[in-house]
Design a protein around this motif. Structure first.
Motif, PDB file in Angstrom:
ATOM      1  N   GLY A 114      41.002  36.424  41.801  1.00 27.01           N
ATOM      2  CA  GLY A 114      41.556  34.951  42.287  1.00 27.01           C
ATOM      3  C   GLY A 114      43.156  34.605  41.797  1.00 27.01           C
ATOM      4  N   ILE A 115      43.263  33.666  41.767  1.00 21.17           N
ATOM      5  CA  ILE A 115      44.836  33.018  41.418  1.00 21.17           C
ATOM      6  C   ILE A 115      44.848  32.976  39.885  1.00 21.17           C
ATOM      7  CG2 ILE A 115      46.455  31.294  41.825  1.00 21.17           C
ATOM      8  CD1 ILE A 115      45.510  32.588  44.245  1.00 21.17           C
ATOM      9  N   PRO A 116      45.983  33.507  39.279  1.00 22.98           N
ATOM     10  CA  PRO A 116      45.976  33.522  37.730  1.00 22.98           C
ATOM     11  C   PRO A 116      46.482  32.314  37.251  1.00 22.98           C
ATOM     12  CG  PRO A 116      47.477  35.214  39.052  1.00 22.98           C
ATOM     13  CD  PRO A 116      47.031  34.211  39.958  1.00 22.98           C
ATOM     14  N   LEU A 117      46.128  31.898  35.969  1.00 26.14           N
ATOM     15  CA  LEU A 117      46.408  30.804  35.288  1.00 26.14           C
ATOM     16  C   LEU A 117      47.310  31.033  34.170  1.00 26.14           C
ATOM     17  CD1 LEU A 117      42.925  29.067  35.224  1.00 26.14           C
ATOM     18  CD2 LEU A 117      44.585  28.568  36.667  1.00 26.14           C
ATOM     19  N   ALA A 118      48.290  30.393  33.793  1.00 26.44           N
ATOM     20  CA  ALA A 118      49.354  30.641  32.904  1.00 26.44           C
ATOM     21  C   ALA A 118      48.778  29.657  31.591  1.00 26.44           C
ATOM     22  CB  ALA A 118      50.710  30.600  33.182  1.00 26.44           C
ATOM     23  N   SER A 119      48.467  30.169  30.540  1.00 30.03           N
ATOM     24  CA  SER A 119      48.329  29.319  29.280  1.00 30.03           C
ATOM     25  C   SER A 119      49.290  29.694  28.287  1.00 30.03           C
ATOM     26  CB  SER A 119      46.845  29.180  28.891  1.00 30.03           C
ATOM     27  OG  SER A 119      45.970  28.690  29.935  1.00 30.03           O
ATOM     28  N   ILE A 120      48.939  29.371  26.852  1.00 26.81           N
ATOM     29  CA  ILE A 120      49.748  29.609  25.876  1.00 26.81           C
ATOM     30  C   ILE A 120      50.099  31.003  25.759  1.00 26.81           C
ATOM     31  CG2 ILE A 120      49.462  27.413  24.726  1.00 26.81           C
ATOM     32  CD1 ILE A 120      47.344  28.733  22.892  1.00 26.81           C
ATOM     33  N   ARG A 121      49.045  31.878  25.961  1.00 27.62           N
ATOM     34  CA  ARG A 121      49.174  33.593  26.014  1.00 27.62           C
ATOM     35  C   ARG A 121      50.077  34.118  26.897  1.00 27.62           C
ATOM     36  NH1 ARG A 121      43.825  36.925  26.837  1.00 27.62           N
ATOM     37  NH2 ARG A 121      44.201  36.088  29.000  1.00 27.62           N
ATOM     38  N   GLU A 122      50.230  33.395  27.915  1.00 23.35           N
ATOM     39  CA  GLU A 122      51.179  33.968  28.919  1.00 23.35           C
ATOM     40  C   GLU A 122      52.534  33.570  28.753  1.00 23.35           C
ATOM     41  OE1 GLU A 122      47.484  34.988  29.667  1.00 23.35           O
ATOM     42  OE2 GLU A 122      47.871  32.830  29.869  1.00 23.35           O
ATOM     43  N   GLN A 155      54.683  34.082  25.852  1.00 19.90           N
ATOM     44  CA  GLN A 155      55.291  34.763  24.626  1.00 19.90           C
ATOM     45  C   GLN A 155      56.547  35.524  25.055  1.00 19.90           C
ATOM     46  OE1 GLN A 155      53.574  33.571  21.782  1.00 19.90           O
ATOM     47  NE2 GLN A 155      52.421  32.646  23.300  1.00 19.90           N
ATOM     48  N   SER A 156      56.851  35.788  26.147  1.00 18.10           N
ATOM     49  CA  SER A 156      58.074  36.425  26.695  1.00 18.10           C
ATOM     50  C   SER A 156      58.986  35.912  27.221  1.00 18.10           C
ATOM     51  CB  SER A 156      57.586  37.794  27.256  1.00 18.10           C
ATOM     52  OG  SER A 156      56.553  38.597  26.535  1.00 18.10           O
ATOM     53  N   ARG A 157      60.246  36.398  27.574  1.00 18.96           N
ATOM     54  CA  ARG A 157      61.200  35.893  28.352  1.00 18.96           C
ATOM     55  C   ARG A 157      60.697  35.136  29.887  1.00 18.96           C
ATOM     56  NH1 ARG A 157      67.085  37.803  30.977  1.00 18.96           N
ATOM     57  NH2 ARG A 157      67.668  35.866  31.781  1.00 18.96           N
ATOM     58  N   TYR A 158      59.835  36.166  30.603  1.00 20.83           N
ATOM     59  CA  TYR A 158      59.082  35.585  31.840  1.00 20.83           C
ATOM     60  C   TYR A 158      57.708  35.498  31.617  1.00 20.83           C
ATOM     61  CZ  TYR A 158      63.863  36.813  33.996  1.00 20.83           C
ATOM     62  OH  TYR A 158      64.790  36.906  34.176  1.00 20.83           O
ATOM     63  N   VAL A 159      57.187  34.574  32.310  1.00 17.66           N
ATOM     64  CA  VAL A 159      55.551  34.285  32.119  1.00 17.66           C
ATOM     65  C   VAL A 159      54.899  35.698  32.600  1.00 17.66           C
ATOM     66  CG1 VAL A 159      53.490  33.439  33.217  1.00 17.66           C
ATOM     67  CG2 VAL A 159      55.970  32.123  32.822  1.00 17.66           C
ATOM     68  N   ASP A 160      54.041  36.148  31.550  1.00 13.75           N
ATOM     69  CA  ASP A 160      53.260  37.373  31.544  1.00 13.75           C
ATOM     70  C   ASP A 160      51.854  37.335  32.125  1.00 13.75           C
ATOM     71  OD1 ASP A 160      52.018  39.870  31.463  1.00 13.75           O
ATOM     72  OD2 ASP A 160      52.499  39.954  29.465  1.00 13.75           O
ATOM     73  N   LEU A 161      51.610  37.566  33.459  1.00 13.42           N
ATOM     74  CA  LEU A 161      50.319  37.425  34.136  1.00 13.42           C
ATOM     75  C   LEU A 161      49.563  38.574  34.095  1.00 13.42           C
ATOM     76  CD1 LEU A 161      51.537  35.265  37.406  1.00 13.42           C
ATOM     77  CD2 LEU A 161      50.723  34.439  35.146  1.00 13.42           C
ATOM     78  N   SER A 162      49.809  39.571  33.510  1.00 16.77           N
ATOM     79  CA  SER A 162      49.138  40.874  33.331  1.00 16.77           C
ATOM     80  C   SER A 162      47.570  41.027  32.946  1.00 16.77           C
ATOM     81  CB  SER A 162      49.883  42.003  32.642  1.00 16.77           C
ATOM     82  OG  SER A 162      50.052  41.678  31.347  1.00 16.77           O
ATOM     83  N   SER A 163      47.344  39.880  32.048  1.00 15.11           N
ATOM     84  CA  SER A 163      46.249  39.719  31.650  1.00 15.11           C
ATOM     85  C   SER A 163      45.402  38.199  31.579  1.00 15.11           C
ATOM     86  CB  SER A 163      45.983  40.340  30.036  1.00 15.11           C
ATOM     87  OG  SER A 163      46.929  39.328  29.285  1.00 15.11           O
ATOM     88  N   ALA A 164      46.300  37.528  32.536  1.00 15.91           N
ATOM     89  CA  ALA A 164      45.785  36.094  32.624  1.00 15.91           C
ATOM     90  C   ALA A 164      44.303  35.976  33.298  1.00 15.91           C
ATOM     91  CB  ALA A 164      46.857  35.550  33.551  1.00 15.91           C
ATOM     92  N   LYS A 165      43.885  34.911  32.951  1.00 20.75           N
ATOM     93  CA  LYS A 165      42.392  34.592  33.507  1.00 20.75           C
ATOM     94  C   LYS A 165      42.754  34.021  34.975  1.00 20.75           C
ATOM     95  CE  LYS A 165      40.091  33.551  29.272  1.00 20.75           C
ATOM     96  NZ  LYS A 165      39.202  32.146  28.545  1.00 20.75           N
ATOM     97  N   LYS A 166      41.660  34.304  35.805  1.00 23.76           N
ATOM     98  CA  LYS A 166      41.844  33.841  37.115  1.00 23.76           C
ATOM     99  C   LYS A 166      40.890  32.856  37.544  1.00 23.76           C
ATOM    100  CE  LYS A 166      43.916  38.366  38.570  1.00 23.76           C
ATOM    101  NZ  LYS A 166      43.837  38.888  37.265  1.00 23.76           N
ATOM    102  N   THR A 167      41.194  32.088  38.644  1.00 23.80           N
ATOM    103  CA  THR A 167      40.239  30.970  39.058  1.00 23.80           C
ATOM    104  C   THR A 167      40.223  30.783  40.480  1.00 23.80           C
ATOM    105  OG1 THR A 167      39.733  28.569  38.993  1.00 23.80           O
ATOM    106  CG2 THR A 167      42.023  29.068  39.305  1.00 23.80           C
ATOM    107  N   THR A 168      39.644  30.047  41.046  1.00 20.86           N
ATOM    108  CA  THR A 168      39.099  30.201  42.687  1.00 20.86           C
ATOM    109  C   THR A 168      40.283  29.575  43.321  1.00 20.86           C
ATOM    110  OG1 THR A 168      38.064  28.126  42.594  1.00 20.86           O
ATOM    111  CG2 THR A 168      36.846  30.504  42.159  1.00 20.86           C
TER     112      THR A 168
END
Length: 638
Positions: A253-261, A263-276
């Motif tokens: 699905g579509i990634p969600l960026a929360s506090i875990r994403e 932590q770096s210079r750019y948003v890291d979506l590599s392990s982000a949760k996904k929604t519909t």
């Protein structure tokens, strides 16, 4: 230091043990350990915690159970292992009496085991892997292994006297390794402090020390350049809260960026949760769709962490506990604002604005009112370039130090595993002690030869002695030195060996170590009256290698101290690579010296310098073959 194997081995018939020394005993764990099943309460028997570092008193005793006997008794000398754990290595020998929860297994070794050896054996990586292999998975990475299964694990062990020697050896070696780890960690902490200090100064004071200053009227900012503006964030950036709905999570699905994403210079979506797509469309309503140049700001738990939205990001939405910052007028650049969020001025503000006793968070309106320094745009660009260059260098050094810590941990684990499974004969260290007089005299004879033939040189001192000693063992094959060389600031070095060489040179030939300018200054060696008196004994010791040592001393005499440092370091990097079955190019060797050896190297040498010294080494036949000692991570504060 490398260690020999035992003289003879036998097949254990057990995969995790492989071949074991012929004189070691093979037995199931249940044959030498008994389970302690005694139930006690935590009033009479204080609660103990089973951690990766061993058995320690439990700090949180709020949940005491009074007289309910629902815990397991632990006596001093018992081995406790978490039999249901997702943290391999949560075990250890207890030096305390107390109690543990019922999910732990408590076992007591019989008299044939030395307690410290048990600690190393049962905490070793091979045993831990076998322990979990005997168990069963519960959920995800959670295992369960009971004593009824654990007792069937096969062990191999020597007699108690040998166990004591092995444990003593491991105690000494692990202290050395842990000291190196501590120094690497101190370096990492210092680099991080320096990185933050540079950022903080640059975004609040600028780079021009001569510019007129003015009072910002903000305690945590202090004075700022008089031509800078100081204003609330909301004057230049919009702050948009996330949509407060609970999204449905899906595999694709579509990634969600929360506090875990963030932590770096750019948003890291590599392990982000996904929604519909349905939830995604709801969550981006009201201008909440992250766009190139926005910042995603953490407002809960890791308050103040912030990451940029790049032009290469796929579509994504804000998850919970973050908000979106969007540039309104172009007067406050995204890079400058992100660096500002790393500064002490920003952190101090946020700390005062956070609410919540357990879970810290910050309100949206408070974020809008955060005070920001605002230089002219052109100056922001210059400041960001300066910070970026410094941060990149600092981060590279931090990564190297972290890599060093990881390698040291690997070395520590490998040493313990090899010792307690009989793959190496650490008794050879004890045998070295028996033969230490031979080694000490050999080191003394070699030191006398090097010093007597080199002391007349204006550039000869302790550093040159160190580098010739390393090259003597690595290149000339003078294995009698038995050095354990660390990657120090001035090249490969075994401090204890050099101290012993100097001490024995004094005893053998009355060579004295002088430091005319006082402690910490350059060393000058004062020769005794009977020069050359030990040459015959040295020749008998080294045989045909004497000529190689002579050639080496002569070659190094033609270069200065800095050159000797360059040559020894290049040789070590090149030789280590060959030992690892790599064939490095000259550029790879030079870059490894500058970036993988020690931070000081890049200050002393350039690429062209190192290439010139590599050419010098080839002209003098000083090229490695991948034999001899391998250097290891050294003390970065040398």
């Amino acid at each position: 230091m490398s260690f020999p194997a035992y003289l003879s081995y036998k097949e254990s018939g057990v995969e995790w043990l492989g071949k074991v020394p012929s004189h070691w005993t093979l037995q199931r764990l249940g044959g030498s350990f008994v389970e302690r099943r005694e139930k006690v309460n935590d009033t009479d028997f204080p609660p103990l915690s089973v951690t990766k570092n061993g058995i320690v008193p439990q700090l949180d005793t709020a949940a005491k159970t009074d007289d309910n006997d629902n815990r397991k008794c632990v006596r001093a000398g018992d081995f406790v292992i978490n039999s249901r754990s997702d943290r391999k290595g949560s075990s250890g020998l207890s030096s305390l009496e107390g109690s543990v929860s019922l999910i732990n297994t408590v076992i007591t070794p019989d008299e044939c085991f030395y307690h410290k050896y048990v600690h190393y054996l049962l905490r070793s990586s091979p045993f831990q892997e076998e322990f979990y292999r005997y168990g069963k998975g519960i959920v995800a990475d959670l295992w369960s292994t009971n004593y009824s299964e654990m007792k069937n694990i096969n062990l191999a062990y020597p007699d108690k006297s040998e166990q004591i020697k092995i444990a003593g050896f491991l105690d000494r070696e692990i202290i050395k390794i842990d000291d190196l780890v501590d120094e690497q960690r101190r370096l990492i902490a210092l680099l991080k402090e320096k990185r933050q200090a540079v950022i903080s100064h640059a975004v609040t004071k600028g780079l021009n020390t001569d510019v007129p200053m003015k009072d910002s009227s903000i305690d945590w900012i202090g004075e700022v350049p008089s031509h800078w503006d100081v204003n609330a964030l909301k004057r230049h950036w919009s702050v948009i809260d996330c949509k407060h709905i609970t999204a449905e999570f899906v595999e694709e699905g579509i990634p969600l960026a929360s506090i875990r994403e963030v932590q770096s210079r750019y948003v890291d979506l590599s392990s982000a949760k996904k929604t519909t797509y349905e939830y995604y469309n709801q969550m981006i309503e009201g201008g909440r769709k992250p766009e190139f140049g926005d910042l995603i700001f953490s407002r809960n738990a890791t308050v103040g962490e912030v990451a940029q939205v790049a032009d290469w990001h796929p579509p994504f939405a804000m998850g919970q506990d973050v908000c979106l910052l969007r540039n309104c007028d172009g007067l406050l650049l995204v890079d400058f604002l992100q660096y500002y969020c790393k500064s002490l001025a920003f952190i101090q503000q946020v700390n005062q604005l956070m609410i919540g006793s357990t879970f810290k968070r910050i309100n949206i309106e408070e974020i809008r009112n955060i005070i920001i320094t605002i230089p002219p745009v052109r100056e922001q660009i210059i400041i960001c370039n300066y910070i970026s260059n410094f941060v990149n260098k600092a981060d590279d050094l931090i990564k190297e130090a972290e890599k060093g810590v990881a390698l040291l941990h690997e070395r520590r684990d490998a040493l313990i595993s090899a010792a307690v499974t009989g793959k190496i004969n650490v008794l050879s260290v004890s045998n070295l002690a028996l033969a230490s007089n031979d080694r000490v005299r050999s080191r003394g004879l070699i030191a006398v030869e090097i010093i007597e033939r080199s002391a007349h040189q204006s550039t000869f001192g302790r550093v040159k002695l160190q580098k010739i000693a390393y090259l003597a063992e690595a290149h000339a094959g003078v294995i009698e030195l038995e050095g354990d060389y660390l990657r120090e600031a001035a090249g490969p070095l075994d401090r204890e060996m050099i101290r012993e060489m100097e001490r024995e040179a004094g005893a053998l030939a009355d060579i004295r170590v002088n430091q005319p300018a006082g402690a910490g200054s350059a060393v000058v060696y004062q020769l005794g009256d009977q020069r050359g008196a030990h040459r015959k004994e040295l020749t008998a010791l080294l045989g045909e290698r004497t000529a190689k040592l002579d050639r080496l001393i002569k070659d190094i005499s033609t270069i200065n101290t800095k050159g000797a440092e360059a040559v020894a370091t290049l040789y070590a990097v090149w030789n280590d690579a060959l030992i690892n079955r790599e064939t490095p190019s000259d550029m790879e060797i030079a870059l490894a010296v500058l970036s993988e050896w020690h931070p000081e190297k890049a200050k002393k040498f350039g690429i062209d310098d190192l290439h010139a010294w590599l050419n010098w080494m080839r002209r003098h036949g000083l090229t490695p073959t991948g034999t001899g000692p391998k250097t290891s991570i050294g003390r970065l504060f040398a």
